[in-house]
Design a protein around this motif. Structure first.
Motif, PDB file in Angstrom:
ATOM      1  N   THR A  80      30.830  -6.667  16.662  1.00  0.00           N
ATOM      2  CA  THR A  80      29.879  -5.795  17.432  1.00  0.00           C
ATOM      3  C   THR A  80      29.099  -6.579  18.257  1.00  0.00           C
ATOM      4  N   LEU A  81      28.488  -5.909  19.259  1.00  0.00           N
ATOM      5  CA  LEU A  81      27.773  -6.806  20.537  1.00  0.00           C
ATOM      6  C   LEU A  81      26.632  -5.827  20.874  1.00  0.00           C
ATOM      7  N   GLY A  82      25.507  -6.583  21.451  1.00  0.00           N
ATOM      8  CA  GLY A  82      24.433  -5.950  21.687  1.00  0.00           C
ATOM      9  C   GLY A  82      23.087  -6.819  21.657  1.00  0.00           C
ATOM     10  N   GLU A  83      22.115  -6.175  21.649  1.00  0.00           N
ATOM     11  CA  GLU A  83      20.611  -7.103  22.008  1.00  0.00           C
ATOM     12  C   GLU A  83      19.981  -6.954  20.458  1.00  0.00           C
ATOM     13  N   THR A  84      19.328  -8.340  19.919  1.00  0.00           N
ATOM     14  CA  THR A  84      18.653  -8.300  18.853  1.00  0.00           C
ATOM     15  C   THR A  84      17.209  -9.235  19.388  1.00  0.00           C
ATOM     16  N   MET A  85      16.333  -8.449  18.793  1.00  0.00           N
ATOM     17  CA  MET A  85      15.095  -8.894  19.420  1.00  0.00           C
ATOM     18  C   MET A  85      14.045  -9.443  18.108  1.00  0.00           C
ATOM     19  N   ALA A  86      13.275 -10.309  18.603  1.00  0.00           N
ATOM     20  CA  ALA A  86      12.220 -10.820  17.470  1.00  0.00           C
ATOM     21  C   ALA A  86      11.260  -9.389  17.093  1.00  0.00           C
ATOM     22  N   LEU A  87      10.658  -9.476  15.878  1.00  0.00           N
ATOM     23  CA  LEU A  87       9.558  -8.470  15.759  1.00  0.00           C
ATOM     24  C   LEU A  87       8.478  -8.836  15.172  1.00  0.00           C
ATOM     25  N   VAL A  88       7.486  -8.293  15.582  1.00  0.00           N
ATOM     26  CA  VAL A  88       6.164  -8.690  14.946  1.00  0.00           C
ATOM     27  C   VAL A  88       5.640  -7.229  14.711  1.00  0.00           C
ATOM     28  N   ALA A  89       5.559  -7.092  13.228  1.00  0.00           N
ATOM     29  CA  ALA A  89       5.007  -5.735  12.751  1.00  0.00           C
ATOM     30  C   ALA A  89       3.852  -5.780  11.978  1.00  0.00           C
ATOM     31  N   ALA A  90       2.823  -5.161  12.491  1.00  0.00           N
ATOM     32  CA  ALA A  90       1.464  -5.057  11.483  1.00  0.00           C
ATOM     33  C   ALA A  90       1.724  -4.586  10.060  1.00  0.00           C
ATOM     34  N   THR A  91       1.176  -5.166   9.340  1.00  0.00           N
ATOM     35  CA  THR A  91       1.306  -4.772   7.885  1.00  0.00           C
ATOM     36  C   THR A  91      -0.003  -3.922   7.533  1.00  0.00           C
ATOM     37  N   THR A  92      -0.866  -3.581   8.312  1.00  0.00           N
ATOM     38  CA  THR A  92      -1.976  -2.641   8.074  1.00  0.00           C
ATOM     39  C   THR A  92      -2.031  -1.516   8.934  1.00  0.00           C
ATOM     40  N   VAL A 130      -7.255  -8.870  16.818  1.00  0.00           N
ATOM     41  CA  VAL A 130      -7.354 -10.447  16.664  1.00  0.00           C
ATOM     42  C   VAL A 130      -7.388 -10.453  14.881  1.00  0.00           C
ATOM     43  N   GLY A 131      -6.574 -11.415  14.506  1.00  0.00           N
ATOM     44  CA  GLY A 131      -6.496 -11.857  12.972  1.00  0.00           C
ATOM     45  C   GLY A 131      -6.113 -10.660  12.169  1.00  0.00           C
ATOM     46  N   ALA A 132      -5.512  -9.392  12.850  1.00  0.00           N
ATOM     47  CA  ALA A 132      -4.794  -8.657  11.919  1.00  0.00           C
ATOM     48  C   ALA A 132      -3.740  -9.039  11.150  1.00  0.00           C
ATOM     49  N   PRO A 133      -3.112  -8.747  10.012  1.00  0.00           N
ATOM     50  CA  PRO A 133      -2.003  -9.293   9.290  1.00  0.00           C
ATOM     51  C   PRO A 133      -0.619  -8.560   9.921  1.00  0.00           C
ATOM     52  N   ALA A 134       0.294  -9.441  10.125  1.00  0.00           N
ATOM     53  CA  ALA A 134       1.420  -8.770  10.625  1.00  0.00           C
ATOM     54  C   ALA A 134       2.624  -9.597   9.747  1.00  0.00           C
ATOM     55  N   ARG A 135       4.014  -8.995   9.995  1.00  0.00           N
ATOM     56  CA  ARG A 135       5.134  -9.626   9.380  1.00  0.00           C
ATOM     57  C   ARG A 135       6.018 -10.121  10.743  1.00  0.00           C
ATOM     58  N   ILE A 136       6.704 -11.199  10.612  1.00  0.00           N
ATOM     59  CA  ILE A 136       7.469 -11.647  11.733  1.00  0.00           C
ATOM     60  C   ILE A 136       8.997 -11.438  11.180  1.00  0.00           C
ATOM     61  N   SER A 137       9.631 -10.824  11.965  1.00  0.00           N
ATOM     62  CA  SER A 137      11.119 -10.391  11.618  1.00  0.00           C
ATOM     63  C   SER A 137      12.006 -10.263  12.815  1.00  0.00           C
ATOM     64  N   PHE A 138      13.064  -9.750  12.802  1.00  0.00           N
ATOM     65  CA  PHE A 138      13.550  -9.281  13.867  1.00  0.00           C
ATOM     66  C   PHE A 138      14.353  -7.933  13.728  1.00  0.00           C
ATOM     67  N   GLY A 139      15.042  -7.488  14.757  1.00  0.00           N
ATOM     68  CA  GLY A 139      15.818  -6.246  14.605  1.00  0.00           C
ATOM     69  C   GLY A 139      16.658  -6.035  15.877  1.00  0.00           C
ATOM     70  N   VAL A 151      16.255 -15.914  14.869  1.00  0.00           N
ATOM     71  CA  VAL A 151      17.285 -14.644  14.573  1.00  0.00           C
ATOM     72  C   VAL A 151      18.497 -15.188  14.227  1.00  0.00           C
ATOM     73  N   LYS A 152      19.132 -16.321  14.997  1.00  0.00           N
ATOM     74  CA  LYS A 152      20.344 -16.936  14.819  1.00  0.00           C
ATOM     75  C   LYS A 152      20.319 -17.397  13.371  1.00  0.00           C
ATOM     76  N   ASP A 153      19.547 -18.275  12.819  1.00  0.00           N
ATOM     77  CA  ASP A 153      19.264 -18.677  11.380  1.00  0.00           C
ATOM     78  C   ASP A 153      19.455 -17.686  10.391  1.00  0.00           C
TER      79      ASP A 153
END
Ligand code: ADP
Ligand code: KDG
Length: 314
Positions: free
Chosen positions: A6-18, A24-33, A65-67
């Motif tokens: 498969t081929l395409g684009e994958t980006m990092a993701l910062v998703a708010a968790t509340t 400023v200071g809001a909690p977030a989760r780092i991932s990718f998709g 992302v790669k790891d």
């Protein structure tokens, strides 16, 4: 040889968790998709081999992302590191309990610079399936050409092409996308779309009519993903329908990719159309009832847990 390329684009993701606006200071989760890596991860967890072709920047998010993909068992040996621009990023705000807002930082960045030279056509020609999505041709001229390079390489030797519409309104208009999708439907053996997406290419109508019209453009299998209503397919002219599973909706993003991974997995296993739809629905159910684009995807040994009548297995 690999099961799925498969081929395409994958980006990092910062998703708010509340819930609420970013602050400023809001909690977030780092991932990718990314639609295609979501599918590749799903396939890998189900025991199939999958190679993802794409570009990442030479930066911490590119490494993340790669790891992570490598950790999921996805073959990243064809990933190219673009040293000129950074990895793309998505920000996801849970603006209210029911409204999610995604902001993309991707234009001109690494993933969108995917180009025909990045596609190893021998790799594609040796695969059991090539999977592409309608996001990639919207990214740039070179990304669009890369999709066609891969599709042509697959078709030349009879490798089945799987195509998921994945229309993204932020990237292009319905008219532009519709024309590009029509071409890809005609080149594909297996097509996945939502009801509304399908109507971008064929006249709107009942599920049966829309699926039949899409199949008339060429693909032997047309699958309509229908959210909580499950899925409908026309396979070699015969119709099949399977209900979704009853689960709690936590995060709808990635459900379609999970479904595709399940359907392709069952196809690779030689299962019949009803069982393909069933595995697609099970994977979709896992995806929507866990937060994250791909994090909830099941391993093969977990597929049967959705059949359990008890909430706790011990
Ligand atoms: P997309 O993410 O492409 O819009 P859908 O929303 O149609 O795709 O979801 C894909 C699949 O995920 C569905 O066909 C179904 O199997 C499953 N799914 C989606 N929403 C739900 C839900 N609320 N409950 C159970 N399964 C769901
Ligand atoms: O299908 C889910 C993907 O769309 C998501 O993981 C990120 O590729 C993405 C996009 O463009 O939204």
């Amino acid at each position: 040889p690999v099961d799925v390329v498969t081929l395409g684009e994958t980006m990092a993701l910062v998703a708010a968790t509340t819930t609420g606006s970013f602050a400023v200071g809001a909690p977030a989760r780092i991932s990718f998709g990314g639609a295609e890596t979501n599918v590749a991860i799903g396939l890998s967890r189900l025991g199939h081999s999958a190679t993802w072709i794409g570009r990442l920047g030479a930066d911490p998010l590119g490494h993340l992302v790669k790891d992570a993909l490598r950790g999921e068992g996805v073959d990243v040996s064809h990933v190219r590191t673009d040293t000129e621009v950074p990895t793309g990023l998505m920000l996801r705000e849970h603006r209210t309990a029911d409204r999610v807002r995604v902001s993309y930082y991707r234009r001109g960045l690494a993933g969108s610079r995917l180009a025909p030279a990045d596609v190893d056509t021998d790799l594609v020609a040796a695969a059991r399936v090539l999977h592409v999505s309608g996001i990639t041709p919207a990214l740039s001229e070179s990304a669009r050409a890369a999709v066609h390079t891969a599709v042509d390489a697959a078709r030349a030797v009879g490798v089945p092409v799987s195509f998921d519409f994945n229309y993204r309104a932020a990237l292009w208009s319905v008219t532009e996308a519709g024309a590009a999708f029509r071409e890809l439907v005609a080149a594909a053996d297996l097509v996945f779309a939502g009801d509304e997406e399908a109507a971008m290419v064929v006249p709107a109508g009942s599920v049966e009519e829309v699926a039949k019209e899409l199949a008339a453009l060429g693909p032997a299998q047309v699958v309509l993903k229908r959210g909580a209503a499950g899925a409908y397919a026309v396979v070699d002219g015969e119709s099949f329908t399977e209900p979704a599973l009853a689960v709690s909706l936590i995060d709808p993003v990635g459900a379609g990719d999970a479904f595709v991974a399940g359907y392709l997995s069952a196809t690779l296993d030689g299962l019949d159309p009803a069982q393909r739809l069933r595995r697609g629905n099970v994977c979709g159910a896992f995806a929507v009832s866990v937060a994250g684009d791909w994090e909830g995807l099941p391993r093969r040994s977990e597929l049967a847990t959705m059949d359990a009548t008890e909430n706790v297995a011990r």
